[in-house]
Design a protein around this motif. Structure first.
Motif, PDB file in Angstrom:
ATOM      1  N   TYR A  77       1.033  12.413   7.452  1.00  0.00           N
ATOM      2  CA  TYR A  77       1.117  10.980   7.154  1.00  0.00           C
ATOM      3  C   TYR A  77       2.329  10.247   7.722  1.00  0.00           C
ATOM      4  O   TYR A  77       2.364   9.023   7.677  1.00  0.00           O
ATOM      5  CB  TYR A  77       1.036  10.757   5.646  1.00  0.00           C
ATOM      6  CG  TYR A  77      -0.280  11.196   5.067  1.00  0.00           C
ATOM      7  CD1 TYR A  77      -1.454  10.514   5.375  1.00  0.00           C
ATOM      8  CD2 TYR A  77      -0.367  12.316   4.242  1.00  0.00           C
ATOM      9  CE1 TYR A  77      -2.678  10.922   4.863  1.00  0.00           C
ATOM     10  CE2 TYR A  77      -1.590  12.726   3.721  1.00  0.00           C
ATOM     11  CZ  TYR A  77      -2.734  12.021   4.041  1.00  0.00           C
ATOM     12  OH  TYR A  77      -3.943  12.434   3.532  1.00  0.00           O
ATOM     13  N   VAL A  85       4.934   5.929   1.952  1.00  0.00           N
ATOM     14  CA  VAL A  85       4.335   7.257   1.804  1.00  0.00           C
ATOM     15  C   VAL A  85       5.331   8.132   1.055  1.00  0.00           C
ATOM     16  O   VAL A  85       6.513   8.167   1.399  1.00  0.00           O
ATOM     17  CB  VAL A  85       3.993   7.905   3.168  1.00  0.00           C
ATOM     18  CG1 VAL A  85       3.643   9.382   3.002  1.00  0.00           C
ATOM     19  CG2 VAL A  85       2.846   7.164   3.845  1.00  0.00           C
ATOM     20  N   PRO A  99       0.022   2.528   5.507  1.00  0.00           N
ATOM     21  CA  PRO A  99       0.641   2.188   4.227  1.00  0.00           C
ATOM     22  C   PRO A  99       2.086   1.723   4.405  1.00  0.00           C
ATOM     23  O   PRO A  99       2.773   2.140   5.335  1.00  0.00           O
ATOM     24  CB  PRO A  99       0.568   3.499   3.440  1.00  0.00           C
ATOM     25  CG  PRO A  99       0.456   4.565   4.471  1.00  0.00           C
ATOM     26  CD  PRO A  99      -0.261   3.956   5.627  1.00  0.00           C
ATOM     27  N   GLU A 158       0.851  -1.189   0.000  1.00  0.00           N
ATOM     28  CA  GLU A 158       0.000   0.000   0.000  1.00  0.00           C
ATOM     29  C   GLU A 158       0.882   1.232   0.000  1.00  0.00           C
ATOM     30  O   GLU A 158       1.777   1.348   0.834  1.00  0.00           O
ATOM     31  CB  GLU A 158      -0.892   0.006   1.246  1.00  0.00           C
ATOM     32  CG  GLU A 158      -1.839  -1.162   1.307  1.00  0.00           C
ATOM     33  CD  GLU A 158      -1.705  -1.973   2.572  1.00  0.00           C
ATOM     34  OE1 GLU A 158      -0.873  -1.628   3.419  1.00  0.00           O
ATOM     35  OE2 GLU A 158      -2.421  -2.975   2.698  1.00  0.00           O
ATOM     36  N   THR A 159       0.644   2.106  -0.933  1.00  0.00           N
ATOM     37  CA  THR A 159       1.414   3.340  -1.040  1.00  0.00           C
ATOM     38  C   THR A 159       0.464   4.522  -1.007  1.00  0.00           C
ATOM     39  O   THR A 159      -0.574   4.511  -1.681  1.00  0.00           O
ATOM     40  CB  THR A 159       2.229   3.371  -2.348  1.00  0.00           C
ATOM     41  OG1 THR A 159       3.104   2.242  -2.382  1.00  0.00           O
ATOM     42  CG2 THR A 159       3.042   4.650  -2.460  1.00  0.00           C
ATOM     43  N   LEU A 160       0.819   5.523  -0.235  1.00  0.00           N
ATOM     44  CA  LEU A 160       0.065   6.770  -0.191  1.00  0.00           C
ATOM     45  C   LEU A 160       0.972   7.869  -0.724  1.00  0.00           C
ATOM     46  O   LEU A 160       2.123   7.987  -0.302  1.00  0.00           O
ATOM     47  CB  LEU A 160      -0.368   7.088   1.245  1.00  0.00           C
ATOM     48  CG  LEU A 160      -1.276   8.295   1.371  1.00  0.00           C
ATOM     49  CD1 LEU A 160      -2.361   8.015   2.402  1.00  0.00           C
ATOM     50  CD2 LEU A 160      -0.522   9.535   1.739  1.00  0.00           C
ATOM     51  N   THR A 218      -4.167   6.734  -2.650  1.00  0.00           N
ATOM     52  CA  THR A 218      -3.590   5.478  -2.194  1.00  0.00           C
ATOM     53  C   THR A 218      -3.653   4.490  -3.347  1.00  0.00           C
ATOM     54  O   THR A 218      -4.616   4.464  -4.117  1.00  0.00           O
ATOM     55  CB  THR A 218      -4.336   4.896  -0.976  1.00  0.00           C
ATOM     56  OG1 THR A 218      -5.717   4.779  -1.283  1.00  0.00           O
ATOM     57  CG2 THR A 218      -4.159   5.764   0.242  1.00  0.00           C
TER      58      THR A 218
END
Length: 180
Positions: free
Chosen positions: A81, A70, A67, A4-6, A51
């Protein structure tokens, strides 16, 4: 495997575009993917984040609490974040727009002067690609070739001329991190 990348910044920094490129690259690798944008009503200068969830299995939700990575394109994004990054995850900071260090020691912090490096390439709008290149050089959850293919497929018409410079920007970000 699930990543998961934000990506967060302000409008006009290419935050949503970076997420879309990641999503298209993941699809090219036959992975499951969600892309979830969020932005203020302003065309430029307002808040923007997205995201991207990438997995080799079905994804339960596009929403992310912690995530793995980030990308903070500006100080408000870092402030908001940094504490959400999962322990052991990656925090990419655009030090051109951020005047403080990360406070956490349980994550991988990648400090990259993205805007300055982009200006060296002649266009500060390339900072997003520089930061993405830095992240992928360290995290390696997407193949660079897939991201380059996604760039080629996403930039149409008069924007087609931006494909090569975005590839160079990604490489510049990767080289910067490898050189540290």
């Amino acid at each position: 495997m699930q990543n998961e990348t934000l990506i967060a910044g302000f409008g006009g920094q290419g935050v949503l575009f970076t997420g879309k490129i990641m999503a298209h690259a993941a699809m090219a690798e036959n992975l499951q993917v969600t892309w979830f944008p969020s932005y203020g009503p302003e065309m430029r200068g307002g808040t923007a984040n997205c995201t991207v969830v990438i997995s080799d299995e079905e994804i339960g939700s596009p929403q992310v609490r912690q995530p793995h990575a980030v990308i903070a394109m500006n100080l408000p994004s870092l402030d908001k974040y940094e504490n959400q990054v999962a322990p052991g995850g990656y925090l990419v900071i655009n030090t051109s727009m951020v005047n403080r260090k990360a406070k956490r020691s349980d994550i991988h912090v990648l400090e990259v002067p993205g805007t300055e490096l982009a200006e060296e390439l002649g266009d500060k709008r390339l900072a997003n690609s520089i930061l993405l290149g830095a992240l992928l050089a360290e995290a390696k959850f997407l193949k660079v070739g897939s991201v380059e293919k996604a760039l080629e497929e996403s930039l149409h018409g008069n924007k087609k001329t931006m494909v090569e410079i975005n590839k160079k920007a990604m490489q510049k970000g990767a080289d910067y991190i490898k050189g540290k």
